[in-house]
Scaffold this motif. Structure first.
Motif, mmCIF file in Angstrom:
data_model
loop_
_atom_site.group_PDB
_atom_site.id
_atom_site.type_symbol
_atom_site.label_atom_id
_atom_site.label_comp_id
_atom_site.label_asym_id
_atom_site.label_seq_id
_atom_site.Cartn_x
_atom_site.Cartn_y
_atom_site.Cartn_z
ATOM 1 N N ALA A 179 38.467 44.269 40.611
ATOM 2 C CA ALA A 179 38.233 43.001 39.917
ATOM 3 C C ALA A 179 39.373 42.019 40.189
ATOM 4 C CB ALA A 179 38.090 43.245 38.419
ATOM 5 N N GLY A 180 40.606 42.502 40.082
ATOM 6 C CA GLY A 180 41.758 41.654 40.352
ATOM 7 C C GLY A 180 41.781 41.145 41.778
ATOM 8 N N THR A 181 41.349 41.973 42.702
ATOM 9 C CA THR A 181 41.306 41.566 44.103
ATOM 10 C C THR A 181 40.296 40.441 44.295
ATOM 11 O OG1 THR A 181 41.938 43.794 44.775
ATOM 12 C CG2 THR A 181 40.973 42.393 46.471
ATOM 13 N N HIS A 182 39.135 40.544 43.655
ATOM 14 C CA HIS A 182 38.151 39.458 43.735
ATOM 15 C C HIS A 182 38.702 38.174 43.119
ATOM 16 C CE1 HIS A 182 34.673 41.313 45.560
ATOM 17 N NE2 HIS A 182 34.836 42.377 44.786
ATOM 18 N N LEU A 183 39.399 38.301 42.002
ATOM 19 C CA LEU A 183 39.987 37.112 41.379
ATOM 20 C C LEU A 183 41.023 36.484 42.287
ATOM 21 C CD1 LEU A 183 40.343 38.394 37.709
ATOM 22 C CD2 LEU A 183 38.728 36.665 38.554
ATOM 23 N N ARG A 184 41.863 37.279 42.892
ATOM 24 C CA ARG A 184 42.890 36.750 43.797
ATOM 25 C C ARG A 184 42.266 36.120 45.033
ATOM 26 N NH1 ARG A 184 48.078 40.810 43.647
ATOM 27 N NH2 ARG A 184 48.202 40.951 41.375
ATOM 28 N N ASN A 185 41.033 36.524 45.334
ATOM 29 C CA ASN A 185 40.307 35.956 46.464
ATOM 30 C C ASN A 185 39.518 34.719 46.034
ATOM 31 O OD1 ASN A 185 39.669 36.155 49.270
ATOM 32 N ND2 ASN A 185 37.615 36.835 48.703
ATOM 33 N N GLY A 186 39.623 34.350 44.764
ATOM 34 C CA GLY A 186 38.972 33.142 44.283
ATOM 35 C C GLY A 186 37.557 33.330 43.767
ATOM 36 N N ASP A 187 37.114 34.571 43.612
ATOM 37 C CA ASP A 187 35.745 34.846 43.171
ATOM 38 C C ASP A 187 35.730 35.223 41.688
ATOM 39 O OD1 ASP A 187 33.123 35.667 42.798
ATOM 40 O OD2 ASP A 187 33.021 36.780 44.687
ATOM 41 N N LEU A 188 35.620 34.207 40.843
ATOM 42 C CA LEU A 188 35.638 34.412 39.397
ATOM 43 C C LEU A 188 34.445 35.258 38.942
ATOM 44 C CD1 LEU A 188 36.823 33.802 36.579
ATOM 45 C CD2 LEU A 188 35.435 31.721 36.576
ATOM 46 N N ASP A 189 33.269 34.968 39.444
ATOM 47 C CA ASP A 189 32.071 35.687 39.007
ATOM 48 C C ASP A 189 32.176 37.192 39.225
ATOM 49 O OD1 ASP A 189 30.833 33.329 38.179
ATOM 50 O OD2 ASP A 189 29.879 33.010 40.126
ATOM 51 N N ARG A 190 32.507 37.587 40.447
ATOM 52 C CA ARG A 190 32.613 39.025 40.737
ATOM 53 C C ARG A 190 33.788 39.652 40.014
ATOM 54 N NH1 ARG A 190 31.117 41.059 46.427
ATOM 55 N NH2 ARG A 190 30.934 42.937 45.180
ATOM 56 N N GLY A 191 34.895 38.930 39.931
ATOM 57 C CA GLY A 191 36.060 39.451 39.226
ATOM 58 C C GLY A 191 35.763 39.734 37.758
ATOM 59 N N LEU A 192 35.081 38.800 37.102
ATOM 60 C CA LEU A 192 34.748 38.999 35.694
ATOM 61 C C LEU A 192 33.713 40.109 35.511
ATOM 62 C CD1 LEU A 192 34.599 35.356 34.294
ATOM 63 C CD2 LEU A 192 36.364 37.085 33.913
ATOM 64 N N ALA A 193 32.733 40.157 36.398
ATOM 65 C CA ALA A 193 31.687 41.187 36.277
ATOM 66 C C ALA A 193 32.277 42.582 36.432
ATOM 67 C CB ALA A 193 30.589 40.948 37.308
ATOM 68 N N ILE A 194 33.103 42.776 37.440
ATOM 69 C CA ILE A 194 33.698 44.096 37.675
ATOM 70 C C ILE A 194 34.752 44.397 36.607
ATOM 71 C CG2 ILE A 194 35.058 45.477 39.305
ATOM 72 C CD1 ILE A 194 33.531 43.921 41.550
#
Length: 106
Positions: free
Chosen positions: A39-54
């Motif tokens: 999740a943190g990796t998705h957030l750091r990549n700028g993907d809020l949706d996937r980061g929050l979902a995971i």
């Protein structure tokens, strides 16, 4: 985890294998850590949706996980949410993940 910690989220996502479903009551700590890191990796990549979902998946792992390390990875997501910290979705996630951080200062 290494590429995420080196702030190379694209490489981390290419090399990451999503956490596989595991039987309830077994490997909860490892699953929570893997999902929180992903999740943190998705957030750091700028993907809020996937980061929050995971991140929400990681947060809902049965409450028997009492690992400081597992909790620290989950709480680190609040730092990864910094670019969206004023948005309602980020505020809600932070409130449910780490209520002490969402309380107003007194």
């Amino acid at each position: 985890m290494l590429y995420r910690d080196l702030n190379q989220p694209k490489t981390a996502l290419r090399r990451a294998r999503p956490a596989e479903p595991m039987p309830v009551g077994q490997f909860n700590r490892a699953t929570r850590i893997r999902l929180a890191v992903l999740a943190g990796t998705h957030l750091r990549n700028g993907d809020l949706d996937r980061g929050l979902a995971i991140g929400a998946q990681a947060r809902t792992i049965p409450g028997t996980v009492r690992s400081t390390r597992a909790r620290s990875y989950l709480h680190a997501l609040t730092d990864d949410l910094a670019p969206w910290a004023t948005g309602p979705r980020a505020k809600e996630f932070i409130h449910h993940t780490h209520p002490a951080r969402s309380r107003p200062a007194t």
